[in-house]
Design a protein around this motif. Structure first.
Motif, PDB file in Angstrom:
ATOM      1  N   ASP A  25      23.945  44.818  -6.190  1.00  0.00           N
ATOM      2  CA  ASP A  25      23.683  46.035  -6.821  1.00  0.00           C
ATOM      3  C   ASP A  25      24.503  46.515  -7.817  1.00  0.00           C
ATOM      4  O   ASP A  25      24.365  47.015  -8.977  1.00  0.00           O
ATOM      5  CB  ASP A  25      23.187  47.070  -5.735  1.00  0.00           C
ATOM      6  CG  ASP A  25      22.133  46.847  -4.875  1.00  0.00           C
ATOM      7  OD1 ASP A  25      21.339  46.006  -5.375  1.00  0.00           O
ATOM      8  OD2 ASP A  25      21.921  47.557  -3.930  1.00  0.00           O
ATOM      9  N   LEU A  26      25.840  46.511  -7.466  1.00  0.00           N
ATOM     10  CA  LEU A  26      27.129  46.884  -8.214  1.00  0.00           C
ATOM     11  C   LEU A  26      26.956  46.125  -9.460  1.00  0.00           C
ATOM     12  O   LEU A  26      27.303  46.637 -10.703  1.00  0.00           O
ATOM     13  CB  LEU A  26      28.518  46.759  -7.251  1.00  0.00           C
ATOM     14  CG  LEU A  26      28.518  47.678  -6.281  1.00  0.00           C
ATOM     15  CD1 LEU A  26      30.013  47.340  -5.646  1.00  0.00           C
ATOM     16  CD2 LEU A  26      28.308  48.917  -6.563  1.00  0.00           C
ATOM     17  N   THR A  56      26.206  46.304 -15.367  1.00  0.00           N
ATOM     18  CA  THR A  56      25.810  45.789 -16.634  1.00  0.00           C
ATOM     19  C   THR A  56      24.737  46.524 -17.388  1.00  0.00           C
ATOM     20  O   THR A  56      25.000  46.720 -18.814  1.00  0.00           O
ATOM     21  CB  THR A  56      25.127  44.374 -16.223  1.00  0.00           C
ATOM     22  OG1 THR A  56      25.976  43.410 -15.421  1.00  0.00           O
ATOM     23  CG2 THR A  56      24.879  43.600 -17.417  1.00  0.00           C
ATOM     24  N   LEU A  57      23.937  47.327 -16.638  1.00  0.00           N
ATOM     25  CA  LEU A  57      23.001  47.943 -17.097  1.00  0.00           C
ATOM     26  C   LEU A  57      23.817  49.318 -17.775  1.00  0.00           C
ATOM     27  O   LEU A  57      23.408  49.756 -19.043  1.00  0.00           O
ATOM     28  CB  LEU A  57      21.738  48.456 -16.350  1.00  0.00           C
ATOM     29  CG  LEU A  57      20.927  47.208 -16.043  1.00  0.00           C
ATOM     30  CD1 LEU A  57      19.967  47.851 -14.865  1.00  0.00           C
ATOM     31  CD2 LEU A  57      20.096  46.843 -17.236  1.00  0.00           C
ATOM     32  N   GLN A  58      24.633  49.806 -17.104  1.00  0.00           N
ATOM     33  CA  GLN A  58      25.646  51.123 -17.455  1.00  0.00           C
ATOM     34  C   GLN A  58      26.302  50.876 -18.674  1.00  0.00           C
ATOM     35  O   GLN A  58      26.603  51.538 -19.705  1.00  0.00           O
ATOM     36  CB  GLN A  58      26.400  51.664 -16.178  1.00  0.00           C
ATOM     37  CG  GLN A  58      27.167  52.690 -16.758  1.00  0.00           C
ATOM     38  CD  GLN A  58      26.278  53.967 -16.979  1.00  0.00           C
ATOM     39  OE1 GLN A  58      24.984  54.104 -16.728  1.00  0.00           O
ATOM     40  NE2 GLN A  58      27.034  55.082 -17.563  1.00  0.00           N
ATOM     41  N   PHE A  59      26.960  49.511 -18.616  1.00  0.00           N
ATOM     42  CA  PHE A  59      27.919  49.234 -19.714  1.00  0.00           C
ATOM     43  C   PHE A  59      27.133  49.121 -21.090  1.00  0.00           C
ATOM     44  O   PHE A  59      27.642  49.669 -22.064  1.00  0.00           O
ATOM     45  CB  PHE A  59      28.758  47.985 -19.434  1.00  0.00           C
ATOM     46  CG  PHE A  59      29.605  48.004 -18.494  1.00  0.00           C
ATOM     47  CD1 PHE A  59      30.264  49.266 -17.889  1.00  0.00           C
ATOM     48  CD2 PHE A  59      30.276  46.969 -17.980  1.00  0.00           C
ATOM     49  CE1 PHE A  59      31.108  49.426 -16.902  1.00  0.00           C
ATOM     50  CE2 PHE A  59      31.184  47.008 -16.908  1.00  0.00           C
ATOM     51  CZ  PHE A  59      31.612  48.195 -16.398  1.00  0.00           C
ATOM     52  N   LEU A  79      34.081  51.235 -11.999  1.00  0.00           N
ATOM     53  CA  LEU A  79      33.037  50.676 -12.688  1.00  0.00           C
ATOM     54  C   LEU A  79      32.915  51.556 -13.853  1.00  0.00           C
ATOM     55  O   LEU A  79      32.564  51.371 -14.859  1.00  0.00           O
ATOM     56  CB  LEU A  79      31.861  50.107 -12.248  1.00  0.00           C
ATOM     57  CG  LEU A  79      32.009  48.807 -11.190  1.00  0.00           C
ATOM     58  CD1 LEU A  79      30.874  48.541 -10.416  1.00  0.00           C
ATOM     59  CD2 LEU A  79      32.272  47.745 -12.094  1.00  0.00           C
ATOM     60  N   LEU A  80      32.543  53.004 -13.336  1.00  0.00           N
ATOM     61  CA  LEU A  80      32.263  54.158 -14.216  1.00  0.00           C
ATOM     62  C   LEU A  80      33.395  54.479 -15.404  1.00  0.00           C
ATOM     63  O   LEU A  80      33.204  54.511 -16.538  1.00  0.00           O
ATOM     64  CB  LEU A  80      31.921  55.318 -13.462  1.00  0.00           C
ATOM     65  CG  LEU A  80      30.824  55.387 -12.807  1.00  0.00           C
ATOM     66  CD1 LEU A  80      30.524  56.547 -11.918  1.00  0.00           C
ATOM     67  CD2 LEU A  80      29.411  55.121 -13.758  1.00  0.00           C
TER      68      LEU A  80
END
Length: 241
Positions: free
Chosen positions: A94-95, A100-103, A141-142
């Motif tokens: 999930d992470l 990846t989608l967020q980046f 990650l954020l």
């Protein structure tokens, strides 16, 4: 003989029954989110609103397959476990996918809220260490995503870092609150098991005492039906019959 209806449960519901239901709920939610991502990005690509690369769609499709496989093939592990292969195959995946989608900001969508799923899963089903570690990973990650976005467009870097910091703090708070609720649920389940065990022991003691009485004893429910009778009462009933 003592009728089964008067016998309390000698084998209380297993401790992991509630845990198993929660695990299945999270596994089903993961599969639902994966399906929604595939449909959403496919719709964005077909509509031509923003460009979506084929490998991103492939990644979401692979994530859907992995989530469905976990839901159908895997079984919940031990409640309160820390890091193990099962958590890597669920929380770790999930992470990776959500980061990846967020980046890449695929489809121009903000994906940070999806991180709530692995944080909640780690907090409710895992250990305190796993919950805090997952929240810390999400916060990092954020922040990394904000840093990467700042390199591409430094004009709004401060706002991105502020948003990432607030979101990371919120995920820590979410992990803490969810973990406290999970611990309270575990304590209540333990108290319920102890209560059922004590009731069963008390029933056994009462049965032994009543069985040894010389006087006849009948146990009758509210409808007037005999639920239990000791040997003396059965002897009287047999003699009358």
């Amino acid at each position: 003989t003592w009728l089964p209806s008067a016998t309390p449960s000698a084998a209380p519901a297993p401790h992991d029954s509630t845990f198993s239901r929660l695990w299945l709920a999270f596994a089903t939610a993961r599969a639902g989110i994966a399906l929604a991502l595939v449909l959403l990005l496919s719709g964005v690509k077909l509509a031509g609103v923003t460009p979506v690369s084929g490998w991103l769609l492939g990644m979401c499709a692979a994530y859907l397959g992995a989530a469905v496989a976990v839901r159908l093939l895997m079984r919940p592990g031990r409640a309160g476990a820390a890091f193990d292969p099962q958590w890597v195959s669920s929380i770790g995946v999930d992470l990776l996918v959500f980061a990846t989608l967020q980046f890449l900001q695929a489809g121009g969508i903000y994906y940070a809220p999806l991180f709530a799923v692995p944080v909640l899963m780690a907090s409710v089903l895992g250990s305190t260490l796993l919950a805090l570690a997952t929240a810390a990973a999400v916060a990092l990650l954020l922040l990394a995503g904000a840093w990467i976005a700042g390199l591409q467009g430094p004009g709004a870097a401060a706002a991105r870092f502020l948003q990432a910091g607030l979101s990371g703090t919120g995920f820590f708070a979410l992990a803490f609150l969810a973990r406290q609720l999970a611990l309270r649920l575990a304590r209540e389940m333990k108290a319920a098991r102890q209560g059922r065990r004590a009731a069963f022991i008390q029933w056994q003691v009462n049965r032994l005492v009543i069985e040894t009485l010389a006087d006849g004893v009948l146990v009758v429910d509210a409808d007037g039906e005999v639920q239990a009778a000791n040997p003396a009462a059965r002897a009287v009933w047999t003699g009358v019959g």
